[in-house]
Design a protein around this motif. Structure first.
Motif, mmCIF file in Angstrom:
data_model
loop_
_atom_site.group_PDB
_atom_site.id
_atom_site.type_symbol
_atom_site.label_atom_id
_atom_site.label_comp_id
_atom_site.label_asym_id
_atom_site.label_seq_id
_atom_site.Cartn_x
_atom_site.Cartn_y
_atom_site.Cartn_z
ATOM 1 N N GLY A 32 -6.825 14.110 3.655
ATOM 2 C CA GLY A 32 -6.642 13.702 2.269
ATOM 3 C C GLY A 32 -6.328 12.233 2.069
ATOM 4 N N PHE A 33 -6.418 11.437 3.123
ATOM 5 C CA PHE A 33 -6.180 10.000 3.032
ATOM 6 C C PHE A 33 -7.513 9.275 2.870
ATOM 7 N N ASP A 34 -7.450 8.020 2.477
ATOM 8 C CA ASP A 34 -8.662 7.202 2.365
ATOM 9 C C ASP A 34 -9.051 6.569 3.692
ATOM 10 N N ASP A 35 -8.072 6.333 4.552
ATOM 11 C CA ASP A 35 -8.328 5.642 5.815
ATOM 12 C C ASP A 35 -7.117 5.817 6.716
ATOM 13 N N THR A 100 11.132 -1.540 2.104
ATOM 14 C CA THR A 100 11.708 -2.814 1.670
ATOM 15 C C THR A 100 10.649 -3.773 1.128
ATOM 16 N N LEU A 101 9.373 -3.403 1.250
ATOM 17 C CA LEU A 101 8.295 -4.296 0.845
ATOM 18 C C LEU A 101 7.857 -4.030 -0.591
ATOM 19 N N SER A 102 7.221 -5.034 -1.177
ATOM 20 C CA SER A 102 6.817 -4.969 -2.587
ATOM 21 C C SER A 102 5.339 -4.705 -2.785
ATOM 22 N N GLY A 103 4.607 -4.464 -1.705
ATOM 23 C CA GLY A 103 3.196 -4.172 -1.827
ATOM 24 C C GLY A 103 2.479 -4.323 -0.497
ATOM 25 N N GLY A 113 -8.785 -8.090 -0.821
ATOM 26 C CA GLY A 113 -7.614 -7.251 -1.057
ATOM 27 C C GLY A 113 -7.910 -6.008 -1.866
ATOM 28 N N VAL A 114 -7.532 -4.859 -1.299
ATOM 29 C CA VAL A 114 -7.538 -3.578 -1.989
ATOM 30 C C VAL A 114 -6.130 -3.024 -1.815
ATOM 31 N N ALA A 115 -5.528 -2.617 -2.910
ATOM 32 C CA ALA A 115 -4.152 -2.129 -2.861
ATOM 33 C C ALA A 115 -4.027 -0.885 -1.988
ATOM 34 N N VAL A 116 -2.931 -0.828 -1.250
ATOM 35 C CA VAL A 116 -2.559 0.351 -0.473
ATOM 36 C C VAL A 116 -1.353 0.953 -1.174
ATOM 37 N N HIS A 117 -1.457 2.215 -1.538
ATOM 38 C CA HIS A 117 -0.390 2.860 -2.303
ATOM 39 C C HIS A 117 0.538 3.711 -1.445
ATOM 40 N N ARG A 118 0.085 4.006 -0.205
ATOM 41 C CA ARG A 118 0.926 4.811 0.677
ATOM 42 C C ARG A 118 0.450 4.613 2.106
ATOM 43 N N ILE A 119 1.386 4.496 3.024
ATOM 44 C CA ILE A 119 1.084 4.494 4.453
ATOM 45 C C ILE A 119 1.920 5.614 5.053
ATOM 46 N N GLY A 120 1.236 6.592 5.617
ATOM 47 C CA GLY A 120 1.934 7.782 6.084
ATOM 48 C C GLY A 120 2.575 8.463 4.891
ATOM 49 N N SER A 121 3.858 8.724 4.990
ATOM 50 C CA SER A 121 4.566 9.366 3.881
ATOM 51 C C SER A 121 5.306 8.368 3.002
ATOM 52 N N VAL A 122 5.133 7.078 3.279
ATOM 53 C CA VAL A 122 5.888 6.046 2.562
ATOM 54 C C VAL A 122 5.063 5.484 1.404
ATOM 55 N N PRO A 123 5.515 5.684 0.164
ATOM 56 C CA PRO A 123 4.802 5.094 -0.976
ATOM 57 C C PRO A 123 5.064 3.592 -1.049
#
Length: 152
Positions: A32-35, A100-103, A113-123
């Motif tokens: 269910g992920f994009d990449d 702790t990051l802002s994006g 640049g394409v926004a990443v909204h989640r990496i693993g379980s971290v939004p």
């Protein structure tokens, strides 16, 4: 992006035969992920299947420190961010650092640049100013073809 523990063979060299990238991309999509985002054996985020990663702390662009293929677009953006006087730094980025990051974004030859909204379980938060900055930096690069008569 799904997270996968993976380190490319000869990471600084672009080469064919990297079936693992495609395999992990397909596995991520099945989940269910994009990449997929790659995490090395030390827990550091490095890159995506066909993307470089960049992060934002609200003031500076953060480039991950890990073995990876540094892309052409990444080089253009870094050079132009320097020219624009924008703060950048290199640091190890782990999954524990993400809250702790802002994006975050991915970039490659298709886009700066394409926004990443989640990496693993971290939004990750939306960062439209970060995206705009990366696109502006990329567009500032003046590509002059070798056959150009400009300046002749």
């Amino acid at each position: 992006m799904a997270t996968v523990e993976y380190e490319r063979v000869l990471p600084a060299v672009k080469h064919v035969g990297e079936v693992a990238k495609t395999y992990f991309l397909r596995q991520a999509v099945k989940q269910g992920f994009d990449d997929a985002a790659f995490v090395d054996r030390r827990g550091r985020l490095s890159e995506g299947s066909i993307w470089n990663l960049a992060f934002w702390d609200g003031d500076a662009v953060i480039w991950p420190v890990a073995e990876m293929l540094s892309g052409t677009t990444m080089g253009i953006v870094r050079r132009q961010l320097d020219r624009l006087g924008m703060a950048q730094r290199f640091q190890e980025v782990t999954l524990a650092d993400l809250p702790t990051l802002s994006g975050a974004v991915v970039m490659n030859s298709w886009t700066p640049g394409v926004a990443v909204h989640r990496i693993g379980s971290v939004p990750l938060p939306n960062a439209p100013a970060f995206l705009e900055l990366l696109h502006r930096a990329y567009q500032a690069e003046e590509a002059v073809a070798p056959w150009s008569t400009r300046g002749a």
